[in-house]
Design a protein around this motif. Structure first.
Motif, short mmCIF file in Angstrom:
data_model
loop_
_atom_site.label_atom_id
_atom_site.label_comp_id
_atom_site.label_asym_id
_atom_site.label_seq_id
_atom_site.Cartn_x
_atom_site.Cartn_y
_atom_site.Cartn_z
N LYS A 95 -18.71 16.48 -40.99
CA LYS A 95 -17.22 17.59 -40.74
C LYS A 95 -17.30 18.07 -38.89
CE LYS A 95 -15.71 22.32 -42.76
NZ LYS A 95 -15.27 22.32 -43.84
N ALA A 96 -18.85 18.10 -39.15
CA ALA A 96 -19.03 19.17 -37.71
C ALA A 96 -21.17 18.46 -37.63
CB ALA A 96 -19.41 20.59 -37.66
N VAL A 97 -21.26 18.63 -35.79
CA VAL A 97 -22.31 18.49 -35.30
C VAL A 97 -22.64 19.06 -34.42
CG1 VAL A 97 -23.80 16.45 -34.55
CG2 VAL A 97 -21.92 16.39 -35.99
N LEU A 107 -19.76 20.05 -32.62
CA LEU A 107 -18.90 19.24 -32.30
C LEU A 107 -17.87 18.64 -33.82
CD1 LEU A 107 -21.07 17.36 -29.71
CD2 LEU A 107 -19.09 19.02 -29.31
N THR A 108 -17.01 17.33 -33.42
CA THR A 108 -16.13 17.65 -34.11
C THR A 108 -16.37 15.87 -34.68
OG1 THR A 108 -13.92 17.42 -33.11
CG2 THR A 108 -14.97 20.04 -34.86
N PRO A 109 -15.73 15.63 -35.59
CA PRO A 109 -16.21 13.32 -35.81
C PRO A 109 -15.41 12.96 -34.72
CG PRO A 109 -15.34 14.77 -38.26
CD PRO A 109 -15.41 16.24 -36.42
N ASP A 110 -14.56 13.34 -34.31
CA ASP A 110 -13.63 12.42 -33.31
C ASP A 110 -14.52 12.83 -31.62
OD1 ASP A 110 -12.96 15.61 -33.43
OD2 ASP A 110 -10.98 14.77 -31.81
N GLN A 111 -15.77 13.39 -32.03
CA GLN A 111 -16.51 14.07 -30.44
C GLN A 111 -17.52 13.36 -30.29
OE1 GLN A 111 -15.88 18.11 -30.86
NE2 GLN A 111 -15.09 17.41 -28.47
N SER A 126 -20.00 21.29 -25.78
CA SER A 126 -21.13 22.18 -26.20
C SER A 126 -21.74 21.40 -24.85
CB SER A 126 -21.75 21.21 -26.98
OG SER A 126 -22.42 22.06 -28.00
N MET A 127 -23.30 21.52 -25.41
CA MET A 127 -24.73 21.78 -24.65
C MET A 127 -25.06 20.84 -25.45
SD MET A 127 -25.22 25.74 -23.80
CE MET A 127 -26.45 25.32 -23.08
N LEU A 128 -26.43 20.38 -24.98
CA LEU A 128 -27.49 19.28 -25.46
C LEU A 128 -28.68 20.25 -25.78
CD1 LEU A 128 -28.66 16.62 -26.14
CD2 LEU A 128 -29.75 16.41 -23.59
N GLY A 129 -29.06 21.30 -25.39
CA GLY A 129 -30.07 22.35 -25.27
C GLY A 129 -31.26 21.50 -25.53
N SER A 130 -32.02 22.10 -27.51
CA SER A 130 -33.06 21.49 -27.55
C SER A 130 -33.55 20.21 -28.39
CB SER A 130 -33.99 22.53 -28.64
OG SER A 130 -32.88 22.70 -29.64
N ALA A 131 -32.04 19.12 -27.99
CA ALA A 131 -31.70 18.37 -28.70
C ALA A 131 -31.84 18.26 -30.51
CB ALA A 131 -32.46 16.89 -28.14
N GLY A 132 -31.42 19.20 -30.83
CA GLY A 132 -31.76 20.15 -32.51
C GLY A 132 -30.24 19.66 -32.63
N VAL A 133 -30.19 18.23 -33.61
CA VAL A 133 -28.93 18.10 -33.70
C VAL A 133 -28.82 18.00 -35.50
CG1 VAL A 133 -27.54 15.53 -34.39
CG2 VAL A 133 -28.70 16.15 -32.74
N ILE A 134 -27.77 19.23 -35.63
CA ILE A 134 -27.55 19.87 -36.75
C ILE A 134 -26.06 19.06 -37.74
CG2 ILE A 134 -27.34 22.02 -38.60
CD1 ILE A 134 -28.50 23.30 -35.99
N VAL A 135 -26.36 17.66 -38.91
CA VAL A 135 -25.27 17.32 -39.11
C VAL A 135 -24.71 18.38 -40.10
CG1 VAL A 135 -24.70 15.35 -39.94
CG2 VAL A 135 -26.40 15.23 -37.96
N MET A 136 -23.53 18.61 -39.84
CA MET A 136 -23.03 19.28 -41.06
C MET A 136 -21.84 17.90 -42.35
SD MET A 136 -22.35 23.05 -40.12
CE MET A 136 -22.62 22.83 -38.45
N ASP A 137 -21.40 18.28 -43.45
CA ASP A 137 -20.84 17.24 -43.91
C ASP A 137 -19.85 17.86 -44.60
OD1 ASP A 137 -21.34 17.93 -46.72
OD2 ASP A 137 -22.52 16.33 -47.44
N ASP A 138 -18.58 17.37 -45.64
CA ASP A 138 -17.15 17.66 -45.76
C ASP A 138 -17.79 18.73 -47.14
OD1 ASP A 138 -18.03 16.00 -47.63
OD2 ASP A 138 -16.70 14.86 -47.74
N SER A 139 -18.89 19.23 -47.70
CA SER A 139 -19.18 20.18 -48.43
C SER A 139 -19.56 21.71 -47.30
CB SER A 139 -20.42 19.55 -49.16
OG SER A 139 -21.28 19.36 -49.13
N THR A 140 -19.55 21.09 -46.37
CA THR A 140 -19.79 22.66 -45.87
C THR A 140 -19.07 23.29 -46.01
OG1 THR A 140 -21.88 21.31 -44.42
CG2 THR A 140 -21.30 22.98 -44.11
N CYS A 141 -19.04 25.07 -46.07
CA CYS A 141 -18.40 25.99 -45.67
C CYS A 141 -18.95 26.58 -44.16
CB CYS A 141 -18.56 26.32 -47.24
SG CYS A 141 -17.51 28.63 -46.57
N MET A 142 -17.52 26.48 -43.26
CA MET A 142 -18.00 27.20 -42.09
C MET A 142 -17.55 28.03 -42.14
SD MET A 142 -18.45 23.65 -40.73
CE MET A 142 -18.92 24.40 -39.28
N VAL A 143 -17.57 29.23 -43.02
CA VAL A 143 -17.70 30.58 -42.86
C VAL A 143 -18.81 31.06 -43.19
CG1 VAL A 143 -17.03 32.94 -43.75
CG2 VAL A 143 -15.07 30.55 -43.36
N LYS A 144 -19.51 30.29 -44.29
CA LYS A 144 -20.28 30.57 -44.50
C LYS A 144 -21.98 29.46 -43.41
CE LYS A 144 -23.70 30.27 -49.21
NZ LYS A 144 -23.61 29.83 -50.61
#
Length: 237
Positions: A95-97, A107-111, A126-144
């Motif tokens: 869903k998002a990274v 970033l979204t899956p198309d990116q 976006s930014m590479l920053g610390s390169a701490g890659v946080i992966v979110m699947d389609d069960s993620t509530c983006m509001v939460k």
């Protein structure tokens, strides 16, 4: 020598044990011995033009194999997630990274065919920053997810700058309201306005770090945020 922001002595003058101290992160220190042993040209030959060397990618979230991976800069986000981290867990879909920690725009899956180097990630918005890659699947509530991030930055703000002190807490209150089913018409526009007024206006970058991810969550998942207001509940299965 004093720090311009706080008046505290610079660590280069008075640091550890009251002595001049050089401060670097672990990744920088880990590279030093290899560069000394193999030479600067060797290190510069790894990676890409203007983005040389390796990065330690700390991958967390909804992948099958979380961990810290070292690769030359230039590997794509898709390769990292699917070839090395085993893809998305439990048969879910991406869903998002966040490619550089909690403080960067998602970033979204198309990116995800983007190269993991500073310039390419910046071009992707976006930014590479610390390169701490946080992966979110389609069960993620983006509001939460946004609410939790805003809570962290509200608690971490030192309170010195008005935009940060007031903005982080204000965002957290609005997002909590949305998550609890009490969202109001105009809340999303208000959130985006707050984010705009928090960026590039404070002494340190924490205000920007708080605003950038929330702004990207709202813009890229606007319908999901709007559904929390219209339906008074989360619509994510």
């Amino acid at each position: 020598i004093e720090d311009d922001a706080t008046g505290a002595p610079s660590a280069a003058v008075v640091g550890l044990y009251g002595s001049p101290t050089v401060i670097n992160n672990v990744e920088t220190l880990a590279n030093i011995s290899h560069i000394i042993n193999n030479g600067a040209e060797w290190f510069a030959s790894i990676g890409m033009d203007r983005n040389t060397g390796t990065r330690l990618f700390g991958v967390s979230g909804h992948v099958k194999k979380r961990g810290v991976y070292e690769f030359p800069m230039g590997i794509t986000l898709r390769e990292l997630i699917y070839d090395h981290c085993g893809g998305i867990r439990d048969g879910r879909t991406l869903k998002a990274v966040a490619p550089g920690g909690s403080s960067v725009p998602v970033l979204t899956p198309d990116q995800i065919d983007v190269s993991l180097d500073f310039d390419s990630i910046a071009k992707a918005g976006s930014m590479l920053g610390s390169a701490g890659v946080i992966v979110m699947d389609d069960s993620t509530c983006m509001v939460k997810a946004a609410m939790r991030i805003s809570r962290f930055y509200a608690e971490e703000s030192c309170g010195q700058c008005t935009q940060c002190r007031e903005g982080t807490e204000w965002m957290y209150q609005i997002l909590t309201r949305l998550e609890n089913g009490s969202g109001r018409s105009g809340d999303l526009e208000l959130l985006l306005d707050i984010c705009t007024n928090m960026k590039a206006l404070t002494i340190c970058p924490l205000s920007d770090a708080a605003a950038m991810p929330i702004e990207s969550y709202v813009r890229k998942f606007y319908d999901e945020f709007a559904a929390h207001i219209e339906q008074r509940q989360c619509v994510v299965a």
